[in-house]
Enzyme design. Structure first.
Site, PDB file in Angstrom:
ATOM      1  N   ARG A  43       9.814   4.276  10.121  1.00  0.00           N
ATOM      2  CA  ARG A  43       8.417   3.988   9.782  1.00  0.00           C
ATOM      3  C   ARG A  43       7.676   5.224   9.290  1.00  0.00           C
ATOM      4  O   ARG A  43       6.813   5.121   8.392  1.00  0.00           O
ATOM      5  CB  ARG A  43       7.703   3.393  11.005  1.00  0.00           C
ATOM      6  N   ALA A  74      -0.829   0.066   7.082  1.00  0.00           N
ATOM      7  CA  ALA A  74       0.395  -0.339   7.767  1.00  0.00           C
ATOM      8  C   ALA A  74      -0.029  -1.054   9.042  1.00  0.00           C
ATOM      9  O   ALA A  74      -0.796  -0.522   9.837  1.00  0.00           O
ATOM     10  CB  ALA A  74       1.246   0.882   8.103  1.00  0.00           C
ATOM     11  N   SER A  75       0.449  -2.270   9.234  1.00  0.00           N
ATOM     12  CA  SER A  75       0.005  -3.085  10.369  1.00  0.00           C
ATOM     13  C   SER A  75       0.509  -2.533  11.694  1.00  0.00           C
ATOM     14  O   SER A  75       1.476  -1.765  11.753  1.00  0.00           O
ATOM     15  CB  SER A  75       0.493  -4.519  10.202  1.00  0.00           C
ATOM     16  N   VAL A  76      -0.144  -2.945  12.772  1.00  0.00           N
ATOM     17  CA  VAL A  76       0.250  -2.563  14.132  1.00  0.00           C
ATOM     18  C   VAL A  76       1.686  -3.061  14.381  1.00  0.00           C
ATOM     19  O   VAL A  76       2.004  -4.218  14.099  1.00  0.00           O
ATOM     20  CB  VAL A  76      -0.712  -3.192  15.157  1.00  0.00           C
TER      21      VAL A  76
END
Length: 407
Positions: A43, A74-76
């Site tokens: 990530r 960027a999502s959780v």
């Protein structure tokens, strides 16, 4: 003696394992295949402006700021895992993603569909697609197709898709998504209605969509040609309502609502600290046509104007010049059988119909309490569908679809 360069190079892998452990603890990691995908995709390489620690923290990371909220992020990680679990991508499948973001989610999808599958990701912002394309190529996922365009149009050149996942928050369901989804295919979309946003896992049944699973979430609102029908209006200083265009809600009729009669009704249902009870909102949308969202600033709460369960996001029912909302839970003197402090759920009503509305809201609290995992069925039919061709339930009319929430 450990070489310092080796220690540094292994740090992201260690943080990645911590991230995976946190996702598992959250209850959103049910698939070994999805866990392995999280382990395989780095990530931090998709968010180079963030520190490695930030990259693996359970939080969203902005990659494109906007005027009043991020334009792309960027999502959780826990939400990413939750939605991938709803989508359940399989080897060899053809998947479309609406909202490319950093490219990280597309890389996870590429891992899950494998070399025999294909992934296409679309985003309206050229700088976002440039970032995603570069990050995917640099991390070995150059086979992902990255397209710049309005996600409401999908990507017809590579349709039909076995699965479609939407990682921005639309209020409506554009026709292209249904048209480009294969029969029996899955559409996972964080849809907005009645003041809330939930990630819904729809299955295509010929000309309509049907879902038995939805989860509370929050996403950046979708822009482009997809229409919105969300309405906002103030009812007194520092208190507003959010509702949909198909609802008969007039904030002007509620200007004096907090100066009139007030009634609080307690349900007998209780929760422990941090225990979710968002399904109450979902059940309200299946039973009450006036369900909406109450948004109260801290100033209004401190002044005693209202006592909502959450300041900015509390479910409410409006009917004419009266309303009721999920009130702040009250502590129960005796701990529960688990020894934890418990809090009773209830509803507070204001206006001439205060008691009736509070009691109706409490009935849905009690329904939630009887089976906390149960959910209503959610369907979506094309906008022109006649009433007699819809199932029985609360109809929510959007521009492109007629949603029916079936209790």
């Amino acid at each position: 003696m450990t070489d310092s360069s080796t220690a540094t190079s292994t740090r992201p892998e260690h943080l990645r394992e911590q991230m995976i452990s946190n996702i598992r603890t959250s209850g959103h990691l049910h698939s070994e295949r999805i866990e392995q995908a999280f382990r395989a995709v780095a990530r931090h390489r998709f968010v180079p402006a963030a520190s490695v620690e930030e990259a693996y923290a359970n939080k969203a990371i902005t990659i494109k700021p906007g005027a009043d909220r991020p334009a792309s992020c960027a999502s959780v990680p826990t939400v990413v895992a939750m939605m991938l679990g709803q989508l359940d991508p399989q080897p060899g499948e053809n998947v479309l993603e609406i909202g490319a973001g950093t490219g990280y989610n597309a890389a996870l999808l590429a891992e899950l569909v494998g070399p025999t599958g294909s992934v296409t990701t679309v985003d309206i912002h050229p700088d976002v697609t440039d970032h995603a394309r570069h990050a995917l190529a640099e991390t070995g996922y150059g086979r992902v197709r990255v397209v710049t365009g309005d996600g409401a149009l999908g990507e017809p050149d590579h349709a039909p898709y076995d699965k479609i996942i939407v990682t921005v928050g639309p209020w409506d369901l554009p026709p292209a998504w249904l048209e480009q989804l294969a029969p029996g295919g899955t559409l996972v979309v964080p849809l907005h209605w009645r003041g809330q946003a939930r990630s819904i896992a729809f299955t295509r049944h010929d000309t309509y969509l049907r879902a038995e699973n939805s989860q509370l979430c929050g996403f950046i609102p979708m822009i482009g040609i997809v229409p919105t029908g969300e309405q906002t209006g103030s009812i007194t200083d520092n208190v507003a309502l959010h509702w949909d265009v198909d609802q008969n809600i007039d904030p002007a009729a509620l200007r004096e609502v907090f100066t009139g009669p007030e009634t609080t009704v307690w349900s007998g249902a209780s929760v422990v600290a941090n225990e979710p009870f968002d399904h109450i909102w979902l059940w309200l949308t299946a039973t009450e046509s006036g369900t909406c969202r109450l948004d109260a600033d801290d100033e209004a709460i401190e002044a005693g104007v209202c006592r909502p369960a959450f300041s900015y996001r509390t479910p409410a029912i409006v009917e004419g010049d009266s309303l009721a909302y999920l009130t702040k839970p009250r502590p129960i003197d005796e701990p529960g059988p688990d020894g934890e402090r418990r809090y009773e759920l209830g509803a507070t009503g204001h206006g001439p119909a205060a008691a009736q509305l509070a009691e109706r809201l409490v009935r849905q609290i009690q329904r939630f309490d009887r089976d906390r995992a149960a959910q209503p069925v959610i369907t979506a039919y094309p906008a022109g569908t006649a009433d007699e061709d819809l199932p029985t339930g609360v109809v929510i009319d959007k521009h492109h679809v007629r949603m029916v929430v079936i209790p």
